[in-house]
Write an enzyme that holds these catalytic residues in place. Structure first.
Site, PDB file in Angstrom:
ATOM      1  N   SER A   1      11.022 -12.469 -11.438  1.00  0.00           N
ATOM      2  CA  SER A   1      11.893 -13.001 -10.243  1.00  0.00           C
ATOM      3  C   SER A   1      12.421 -11.857  -9.707  1.00  0.00           C
ATOM      4  O   SER A   1      12.644 -10.797 -10.165  1.00  0.00           O
ATOM      5  CB  SER A   1      12.767 -14.258 -10.868  1.00  0.00           C
TER       6      SER A   1
ATOM      7  N   PHE B   1      15.978  -7.203 -17.271  1.00  0.00           N
ATOM      8  CA  PHE B   1      16.997  -7.564 -17.997  1.00  0.00           C
ATOM      9  C   PHE B   1      17.035  -8.356 -19.174  1.00  0.00           C
ATOM     10  O   PHE B   1      16.846  -8.096 -20.397  1.00  0.00           O
ATOM     11  CB  PHE B   1      18.197  -7.740 -17.002  1.00  0.00           C
TER      12      PHE B   1
ATOM     13  N   ARG C   1      25.187  -7.112  -8.163  1.00  0.00           N
ATOM     14  CA  ARG C   1      25.911  -8.332  -8.543  1.00  0.00           C
ATOM     15  C   ARG C   1      27.298  -8.058  -9.059  1.00  0.00           C
ATOM     16  O   ARG C   1      27.548  -6.688  -9.210  1.00  0.00           O
ATOM     17  CB  ARG C   1      25.085  -8.918  -9.759  1.00  0.00           C
TER      18      ARG C   1
ATOM     19  N   ASP D   1       1.300  -7.402 -11.102  1.00  0.00           N
ATOM     20  CA  ASP D   1       2.085  -8.478 -10.321  1.00  0.00           C
ATOM     21  C   ASP D   1       1.871  -9.786 -10.695  1.00  0.00           C
ATOM     22  O   ASP D   1       0.553 -10.048 -10.429  1.00  0.00           O
ATOM     23  CB  ASP D   1       1.904  -8.020  -8.969  1.00  0.00           C
ATOM     24  N   VAL D   2       2.368 -10.564 -11.045  1.00  0.00           N
ATOM     25  CA  VAL D   2       2.318 -12.139 -11.381  1.00  0.00           C
ATOM     26  C   VAL D   2       2.081 -12.731 -10.286  1.00  0.00           C
ATOM     27  O   VAL D   2       1.357 -13.725 -10.651  1.00  0.00           O
ATOM     28  CB  VAL D   2       3.324 -12.497 -12.362  1.00  0.00           C
TER      29      VAL D   2
ATOM     30  N   THR E   1      11.778  -4.538  -9.777  1.00  0.00           N
ATOM     31  CA  THR E   1      13.240  -4.493 -10.359  1.00  0.00           C
ATOM     32  C   THR E   1      13.494  -4.358 -11.757  1.00  0.00           C
ATOM     33  O   THR E   1      14.396  -3.638 -12.270  1.00  0.00           O
ATOM     34  CB  THR E   1      13.923  -5.515  -9.861  1.00  0.00           C
ATOM     35  N   GLY E   2      12.505  -4.462 -12.487  1.00  0.00           N
ATOM     36  CA  GLY E   2      12.410  -4.237 -14.125  1.00  0.00           C
ATOM     37  C   GLY E   2      12.343  -2.719 -14.195  1.00  0.00           C
ATOM     38  O   GLY E   2      11.915  -1.776 -13.174  1.00  0.00           O
TER      39      GLY E   2
ATOM     40  N   TYR F   1      15.554 -17.421  -2.259  1.00  0.00           N
ATOM     41  CA  TYR F   1      15.607 -17.558  -3.883  1.00  0.00           C
ATOM     42  C   TYR F   1      15.739 -19.130  -4.297  1.00  0.00           C
ATOM     43  O   TYR F   1      14.899 -19.304  -5.036  1.00  0.00           O
ATOM     44  CB  TYR F   1      16.639 -16.818  -4.288  1.00  0.00           C
TER      45      TYR F   1
ATOM     46  N   GLY G   1      -1.078 -21.750 -14.429  1.00  0.00           N
ATOM     47  CA  GLY G   1      -2.633 -21.638 -14.710  1.00  0.00           C
ATOM     48  C   GLY G   1      -2.883 -20.880 -16.131  1.00  0.00           C
ATOM     49  O   GLY G   1      -3.969 -21.474 -16.641  1.00  0.00           O
TER      50      GLY G   1
END
Ligand code: UDP
Length: 325
Positions: free
Chosen positions: A76, A12, A187, A57-58, A36-37, A146, A103
């Site tokens: 996140s 979002f 939400r 994937d970060v 979720t994006g 979270y 990093g």
């Protein structure tokens, strides 16, 4: 800002940030594992010469070809229903993901911005919340995954700053809303808007007296861009101080959607309201003073745009379903 990497770039906020950076002539690489994006959020950018998307994937070792000037670390799982359903990925993206992104920033000599959260203040005992407040978080409660992942992320960002002489940025984002939120992200904004448009009753939890302060996404993006161009390297709150009860918010949605939807008071039996902050409002004195920033979009304007977005989305989904049938 030059060549920019956005982790969570198909989310979002990430996708709105990408739009704004591209408009200003920067090059944008959006990295997202799409948990979720959604590709829909960046579909209009595919083919743009300044834009590149990496499905990645970060939390894994990140390799990006070429130079990077700025990294916005937004990846996140900020929605309570998502982090309650995926607690371990939530902890991993806050901890391992932030480590990897830092990093990479260090290796590239890039500026680094961490998207942190008002949840670092937990269920606050100080109101409104200034950056100096350390918070009231239950580390072992369901929301702790979270809150603590972001608190860890902040600690890691500051440690890199101190130990590796980086000049990092941390913004603490308060409830933000707008087009491209996920309709099913659980939400309050999306629940109420989707319920109103579908002719359902709005699910106000408990008595609706908890408070939140809602910021429109374009205001938030503006604050983030001002922050990375500043020389302030401590956390800064970004949010709209216009605080209201959830019941008042429900009434705004009913009015602006013109649906005449009803309000239902319900008591969730699950973890959704456990440790749910009773109040929340940002103290934005720092952002005002250091960045010359404050939100400018009124709730009525922002909410009308959000309602229009979901009305169009639901219409197009209906059209798609009819075509498929
Ligand atoms: N809430 C509600 N009905 C809903 C969803 C949420 O009353 O259908 C309440 C929730 O208990 C919380 C507030 O709205 O007090 C904001 O919830 P949200 O999940 O949007 O974000 P949070 O600020 O809690 O992260």
């Amino acid at each position: 800002m030059g060549r920019v990497l956005i982790t969570g770039g198909a989310g979002f906020i990430g996708s709105h940030l990408a739009d704004r950076l591209l408009d200003e002539g920067h090059e944008v690489i959006a990295l997202d594992n799409l948990s979720t994006g959604h590709p829909r959020n960046i579909a209009h950018l595919i083919g743009h010469p300044g834009f590149k998307f990496l499905k990645y994937d970060v939390t894994d070792y990140i390799h990006v070809e070429g130079p990077l000037d700025t990294i916005f670390h937004l990846a996140s799982l900020p929605s309570p229903v998502d982090y309650l359903r995926m607690p371990i990925p939530t902890l991993k993206v806050g901890a391992l993901g932030t480590h990897k992104a830092l990093g990479l920033a260090r290796a590239k000599g890039a500026s680094f911005l961490l998207a942190s959260t008002s949840e670092v203040y937990g269920d606050p005992e100080v109101h409104p919340q200034p950056e100096e407040y350390w918070g009231n978080v239950n580390p072992v409660g369901p929301r702790g995954v979270y809150d603590e992942s972001k608190r860890f992320a902040e600690a890691m960002t500051m440690a890199y700053q101190r130990n590796h002489h980086m000049a990092n940025y941390i913004c603490r984002i308060f409830n933000t809303y707008g087009p491209r939120m996920r309709a099913d992200d659980g939400r309050v904004v999306t629940n109420f808007v989707a319920q109103a448009l579908r002719g359902e009753s709005l699910t106000v939890y408990d008595d609706g007296s908890r408070t939140r302060s809602f910021c429109f996404v374009s205001d938030l993006v503006d604050g983030m861009l001002r922050l990375v161009q500043s020389d302030h390297h401590e956390p800064v709150n970004l949010g709209n101080p216009n605080e209201m009860s959830i019941l008042e918010f429900a009434e705004r949605v009913v009015k602006l959607s013109g649906t005449g939807a009803e309000v239902d008071f319900i008591k969730p039996e699950d973890e959704r309201t456990q440790d749910d902050p009773k109040t929340r409002r940002p103290d934005i004195s720092k952002a005002r003073e250091l960045l010359g920033w404050e939100p400018s979009v009124s709730l009525d304007d922002g909410l009308s745009k959000t309602i229009d977005y979901f009305r169009d989305l639901f219409e197009s989904e209906k059209g798609g379903a009819t075509r498929q049938a």
